[in-house]
Design an enzyme around this catalytic site. Structure first.
Site, PDB file in Angstrom:
ATOM      1  N   SER A 148      46.485  -7.663 -57.407  1.00 10.24           N
ATOM      2  CA  SER A 148      46.398  -8.772 -58.350  1.00 10.24           C
ATOM      3  C   SER A 148      47.810  -9.266 -58.659  1.00 10.24           C
ATOM      4  CB  SER A 148      45.709  -8.318 -59.633  1.00 10.24           C
ATOM      5  OG  SER A 148      46.569  -7.413 -60.312  1.00 10.24           O
ATOM      6  N   LYS A 149      47.884 -10.272 -59.495  1.00  6.25           N
ATOM      7  CA  LYS A 149      49.187 -10.844 -59.851  1.00  6.25           C
ATOM      8  C   LYS A 149      50.116  -9.802 -60.459  1.00  6.25           C
ATOM      9  CE  LYS A 149      47.838 -15.586 -60.638  1.00  6.25           C
ATOM     10  NZ  LYS A 149      47.224 -16.367 -61.685  1.00  6.25           N
ATOM     11  N   ARG A 150      49.497  -8.851 -61.141  1.00  5.64           N
ATOM     12  CA  ARG A 150      50.252  -7.765 -61.769  1.00  5.64           C
ATOM     13  C   ARG A 150      51.160  -7.048 -60.762  1.00  5.64           C
ATOM     14  NH1 ARG A 150      48.515  -2.698 -62.496  1.00  5.64           N
ATOM     15  NH2 ARG A 150      46.498  -3.135 -61.571  1.00  5.64           N
TER      16      ARG A 150
END
Ligand code: GLU
Length: 342
Positions: free
Chosen positions: A256-258
């Site tokens: 994910s963007k994380r």
């Protein structure tokens, strides 16, 4: 999957037939790493077999699909050097055709009108929750005569899914996957406003586009069984499935963007990643040829097979990408490098 040779990649009974793959993104955001890799695998498989690679924009969710996202997907694919055959299909333009198939199924007795109201369905779900039963539509209109419904009452069209037996998909990556067909519900094909559901649209489009191989993320494996029930109801040829494991971050969680996972254009614009390096990196993420790290596009087309796609999720490693990019940059001649910097 057993170490099957190239031949098993081809559809049964379609020897000599052309391979047709498709990449079918939903344009709700940029082309992310996972989507780009799925696109590449479809493209590589088609090119390896001298077949067709098709593009379909799944823009039926009008609220979430944006023209910017469509442009970003086209630009991302272009940057990766992936070209597509025929003109791209826009799913939203095919709603009439999707509805036509639902009506065909109704006429064949393979689908039925369900007049259950929203309140009725909510009560059904509440009861299932309470009794800890599986949450699914209970088929209450499956064998009822539509004349029992109040005149002019709204209805949805549901598929008559098989109620007994087992269904097996010989997935080219996951191996044989079997489900008990009792787990499949009579899902909705047409909503009460006559619009097609995603499940119907995908199956009709894949059929009409002549898709022989469906290569996509394994988050769609469950859908495959429901889609297959529809394909079988229509008596259409079954495609070969290959569900590829999703990409995870370095901590093992779904990417994910994380994790710093961005749209492919961000790697180009913000990190100076060159197209060949990105292609090479994504190729090696989930596909391997011995311990070869550096593989060109042309070699990839020559060597690609579904048999060499890994079964377990691969981990995205931005450092490795930057490292590989460095190797490509060092090999570039001055003119190309100057053009890149400019
Ligand atoms: N549009 C779907 C997605 O972006 C893919 C559907 C499919 O490949 O069947 O996840």
């Amino acid at each position: 999957m057993s170490a099957s040779g190239e031949k098993s990649d081809l559809p049964a009974g379609a020897s000599g037939g052309q391979v047709v793959t498709r990449f079918a993104p939903s344009p709700t955001g940029f082309l992310h790493i996972g989507g780009a890799r799925t696109a590449m695998f479809n493209w590589l498989f088609a090119r390896h077999h001298g077949g067709k690679a098709l593009l379909r924009i799944e823009d039926t969710d009008k609220a979430r699909s944006t023209p910017e996202a469509i442009d970003a997907i086209f630009a991302g694919l272009d940057w990766l050097g992936l070209d597509w055959d025929d003109t791209p299909v826009f799913q939203s333009e095919r709603a009439a055709r999707h509805a036509e198939v639902a009506h065909q199924l109704l006429n064949m007795g393979k689908a039925y009108k369900c007049f259950a109201t929203a309140e009725e369905l909510e009560a059904m779900r509440a009861e299932q929750r309470e009794k800890k039963l599986p949450m699914r539509y209970d088929g209450r209109w499956r064998d009822r005569d539509p004349s029992e419904a109040p005149a002019g009452a709204p209805y949805v069209v549901r598929l008559k899914a098989p109620q007994s037996g087992k269904m097996t998909i010989a997935d080219q990556v996951q191996g044989n996957v079997t489900v008990d067909t009792r787990e499949l519900d009579d899902y909705v094909l047409l909503r009460s406003d006559g619009t097609p559901t995603y499940m119907l649209a995908v199956v009709v489009d894949d059929h009409d586009m002549g898709v022989t191989h469906i290569i996509r993320g394994d988050d769609h494996l469950n859908n495959a069984f429901r889609q297959l029930a529809l394909i079988q109801a229509m008596g259409w040829p079954e495609p070969v499935y290959a569900h590829i494991p999703l990409i995870h971050g370095n901590d093992g969680a779904k990417l994910s963007k994380r994790h710093g996972a961005l749209g492919v254009e961000a790697y180009r614009d913000d990190m100076g990643v060159v197209s060949d390096a990105m292609f090479n990196y994504l190729l090696r993420l989930g596909w391997g040829y011995g311990d070869r790290e550096k593989i060109s596009r042309a070699e990839a087309v020559e060597l690609f097979s579904l048999a060499n796609v890994g079964k377990s999720p691969s981990r995205f490693d931005a450092k490795k990408l930057i490292n590989l990019n460095g190797q490509y940059l060092r090999e570039m001649d001055d003119t190309a490098l100057a053009a890149l910097v400019a």
